[in-house]
Write a protein that holds these residues in place. Sequence first.
Motif, PDB file in Angstrom:
ATOM      1  N   HIS A   1      -4.640   8.936 -13.052  1.00 44.67           N
ATOM      2  CA  HIS A   1      -3.316   8.132 -13.011  1.00 44.67           C
ATOM      3  C   HIS A   1      -3.742   6.723 -12.779  1.00 44.67           C
ATOM      4  O   HIS A   1      -4.351   6.457 -11.895  1.00 44.67           O
ATOM      5  N   VAL A   2      -3.225   5.892 -13.896  1.00 44.27           N
ATOM      6  CA  VAL A   2      -3.587   4.390 -13.658  1.00 44.27           C
ATOM      7  C   VAL A   2      -2.816   3.662 -12.610  1.00 44.27           C
ATOM      8  O   VAL A   2      -1.603   3.601 -13.062  1.00 44.27           O
ATOM      9  N   LEU A   3      -3.348   3.115 -11.580  1.00 46.16           N
ATOM     10  CA  LEU A   3      -2.601   2.335 -10.719  1.00 46.16           C
ATOM     11  C   LEU A   3      -1.964   0.879 -11.367  1.00 46.16           C
ATOM     12  O   LEU A   3      -1.275   0.475 -11.312  1.00 46.16           O
TER      13      LEU A   3
ATOM     14  N   GLN B   1       2.405   1.589  -3.465  1.00 47.79           N
ATOM     15  CA  GLN B   1       1.290   2.070  -4.328  1.00 47.79           C
ATOM     16  C   GLN B   1       1.028   3.573  -4.189  1.00 47.79           C
ATOM     17  O   GLN B   1       0.964   4.617  -5.254  1.00 47.79           O
TER      18      GLN B   1
ATOM     19  N   ARG C   1       8.656  -0.633 -10.766  1.00 42.09           N
ATOM     20  CA  ARG C   1       7.905   0.495 -11.357  1.00 42.09           C
ATOM     21  C   ARG C   1       8.229   1.722 -10.962  1.00 42.09           C
ATOM     22  O   ARG C   1       8.699   2.613 -11.750  1.00 42.09           O
ATOM     23  N   LEU C   2       8.495   1.764  -9.572  1.00 41.96           N
ATOM     24  CA  LEU C   2       8.745   3.132  -8.950  1.00 41.96           C
ATOM     25  C   LEU C   2      10.089   3.356  -9.530  1.00 41.96           C
ATOM     26  O   LEU C   2      10.410   4.509  -9.886  1.00 41.96           O
TER      27      LEU C   2
ATOM     28  N   TYR D   1       5.837  -3.183  -7.867  1.00 38.63           N
ATOM     29  CA  TYR D   1       5.497  -1.867  -7.703  1.00 38.63           C
ATOM     30  C   TYR D   1       6.797  -1.096  -7.509  1.00 38.63           C
ATOM     31  O   TYR D   1       7.137   0.070  -7.651  1.00 38.63           O
TER      32      TYR D   1
ATOM     33  N   MET E   1      -6.315  -2.012  -2.358  1.00 36.42           N
ATOM     34  CA  MET E   1      -5.645  -2.613  -1.218  1.00 36.42           C
ATOM     35  C   MET E   1      -5.665  -1.669   0.044  1.00 36.42           C
ATOM     36  O   MET E   1      -5.706  -2.123   1.170  1.00 36.42           O
ATOM     37  N   TYR E   2      -5.347  -0.475  -0.087  1.00 38.81           N
ATOM     38  CA  TYR E   2      -5.466   0.425   1.104  1.00 38.81           C
ATOM     39  C   TYR E   2      -6.707   0.330   2.032  1.00 38.81           C
ATOM     40  O   TYR E   2      -6.989   0.312   2.950  1.00 38.81           O
TER      41      TYR E   2
ATOM     42  N   LEU F   1       3.514  10.542  -9.448  1.00 36.37           N
ATOM     43  CA  LEU F   1       2.755  10.840 -10.495  1.00 36.37           C
ATOM     44  C   LEU F   1       1.858  12.058 -10.743  1.00 36.37           C
ATOM     45  O   LEU F   1       1.493  12.946 -11.717  1.00 36.37           O
TER      46      LEU F   1
ATOM     47  N   LEU G   1       4.104   5.682  -5.408  1.00 34.66           N
ATOM     48  CA  LEU G   1       4.140   5.778  -7.097  1.00 34.66           C
ATOM     49  C   LEU G   1       2.767   6.797  -7.499  1.00 34.66           C
ATOM     50  O   LEU G   1       3.180   7.665  -8.372  1.00 34.66           O
ATOM     51  N   MET G   2       1.782   6.788  -6.879  1.00 34.30           N
ATOM     52  CA  MET G   2       0.630   7.704  -7.127  1.00 34.30           C
ATOM     53  C   MET G   2       1.223   9.183  -6.993  1.00 34.30           C
ATOM     54  O   MET G   2       0.930  10.251  -7.676  1.00 34.30           O
TER      55      MET G   2
ATOM     56  N   VAL H   1       0.808  -1.069   0.134  1.00 30.44           N
ATOM     57  CA  VAL H   1       0.095   0.040  -0.103  1.00 30.44           C
ATOM     58  C   VAL H   1       0.940   1.174  -0.079  1.00 30.44           C
ATOM     59  O   VAL H   1       0.613   2.132  -0.634  1.00 30.44           O
TER      60      VAL H   1
ATOM     61  N   ASN I   1      10.316   4.765 -13.017  1.00 33.60           N
ATOM     62  CA  ASN I   1       9.567   6.124 -13.261  1.00 33.60           C
ATOM     63  C   ASN I   1      10.689   7.086 -12.837  1.00 33.60           C
ATOM     64  O   ASN I   1      10.625   8.081 -13.039  1.00 33.60           O
TER      65      ASN I   1
ATOM     66  N   ASP J   1      -6.645  12.929  -9.717  1.00 32.86           N
ATOM     67  CA  ASP J   1      -5.571  14.130  -8.456  1.00 32.86           C
ATOM     68  C   ASP J   1      -6.556  15.292  -8.581  1.00 32.86           C
ATOM     69  O   ASP J   1      -7.707  15.238  -9.094  1.00 32.86           O
ATOM     70  N   GLU J   2      -5.848  16.195  -7.692  1.00 31.81           N
ATOM     71  CA  GLU J   2      -6.751  17.475  -7.557  1.00 31.81           C
ATOM     72  C   GLU J   2      -6.756  18.405  -8.551  1.00 31.81           C
ATOM     73  O   GLU J   2      -7.433  19.322  -8.831  1.00 31.81           O
TER      74      GLU J   2
ATOM     75  N   ILE K   1       2.146   4.630 -17.484  1.00 36.03           N
ATOM     76  CA  ILE K   1       3.533   4.918 -17.742  1.00 36.03           C
ATOM     77  C   ILE K   1       3.990   6.328 -17.022  1.00 36.03           C
ATOM     78  O   ILE K   1       5.278   6.507 -16.682  1.00 36.03           O
ATOM     79  N   GLY K   2       2.894   7.091 -16.986  1.00 34.37           N
ATOM     80  CA  GLY K   2       3.344   8.076 -16.256  1.00 34.37           C
ATOM     81  C   GLY K   2       3.428   9.568 -17.057  1.00 34.37           C
ATOM     82  O   GLY K   2       4.319  10.156 -16.739  1.00 34.37           O
TER      83      GLY K   2
END
Lengths: 194, 194
Positions: B69-71, A138, B140-141, B137, B83-84, A145, A141-142, A135, B144, B63-64, B176-177
Amino acid sequence: MSTDLILQNISRYVNLSPDEKAYFTSLLQSRSLKRKEFLLEDGQICKYSAFTLSGCLRGYTVDENGLEHVLSFAPQGWWMADMYSLISQKPGTLNIEAIEKTDILLLSKADQEKLYEQVPKFERFFRIITENSLVAYQQRLMDNLSLTAEERYLNFCKRYPTLIHTLPKKDIATYIGVTPEFLSRMLGKMLRNS
Amino acid sequence: MSTDLILQNISRYVNLSPDEKAYFTSLLQSRSLKRKEFLLEDGQICKYSAFTLSGCLRGYTVDENGLEHVLSFAPQGWWMADMYSLISQKPGTLNIEAIEKTDILLLSKADQEKLYEQVPKFERFFRIITENSLVAYQQRLMDNLSLTAEERYLNFCKRYPTLIHTLPKKDIATYIGVTPEFLSRMLGKMLRNS
DNA sequence: CGTCTATTTGAATGTACTCAAAAGCGGTGG
DNA sequence: CCACCGCTTTTGAGTACATTCAAATAGACG
């Protein structure tokens, strides 16, 4: 060997009997790392999960341009490993280094798996902390972005208030995903505007 | 209800007896989502783990600034949840939507925990897939932070060759960001240079 | 105290974004 | 089955955030 901290860490999620505690601690090795000493280097196979008793570990990769990127820190009470390499038992890409003098406890992969068989509570414990870790990654990562560098820095301060003063700024920079030069400029500007 | 695929998925890591299989499948609900239908929306509490039988799910945050943004994606044979929210049972930020007509199986959080108690193999199974997910993840981080947008796109193509032709490019972009506009320009340039 | 590393500062550059508008494509309903 | 409508993709121009490389300064450990 001081095992209070690690037993307390585990008791957040599962209750162990005295026997189970004794068995578990019999599997641990303790080790001390000097400042800048490595626990694991790029290309090695990760054979242990590490738990920090004091000090702080830093896990980072080096990209093809020679730039470092911090994957995670492990201050007191945190776990650290190259999960990719630990799971697959193939050479990993993570470097794990002590930022300062650091005392750790090590649990070998083989013993960890024995533990799962013999005391299923440990499988629960590691499932739960892996879920929590997932978590967190994740979310990170968000954040990378969608947030600006300044917001990510402020996030970091909120989440790790104790680490801010301990860690070299360059490591905070490569953790939040900017260059040390940029973080320096950013902090200068933040000071001026406050 | 077709449970072959999910049982096969689980058998990658643990062996179940016929009774265990029967018990497990008795806990599943099946559901069909139409194109663009939501399984979960921002602000809701996630009460199920979903397993895709056919079609494809997309998990994303907004986002604000209103940007998506695709997780993660969940094509056939993959698991999906916020998951959170699933762990904490607090309102989450993830939107889970069907990209096309999608059939899924649902396992409620309550049943999942019952399963851990009654058949510890399931705790092992979920521990292992959570570990694998964590590694993905983390990778991926780091990607990025260290790779260019073009390298991240090529990575995506290698990892999900079947999805490339199915998914809207805007979703690949925000996975992919990068912005959809930037991905479009990038693909144009890549074509011209080949 | 000296050396090595971390931090700061400067100038030029680049990668990716924003906003706007046109073109293309596909799903849906008639 | 066709046509329309809405969403996706493309293209253009201007911009911003962050990087790169270089050099000077500051700071910390032994």
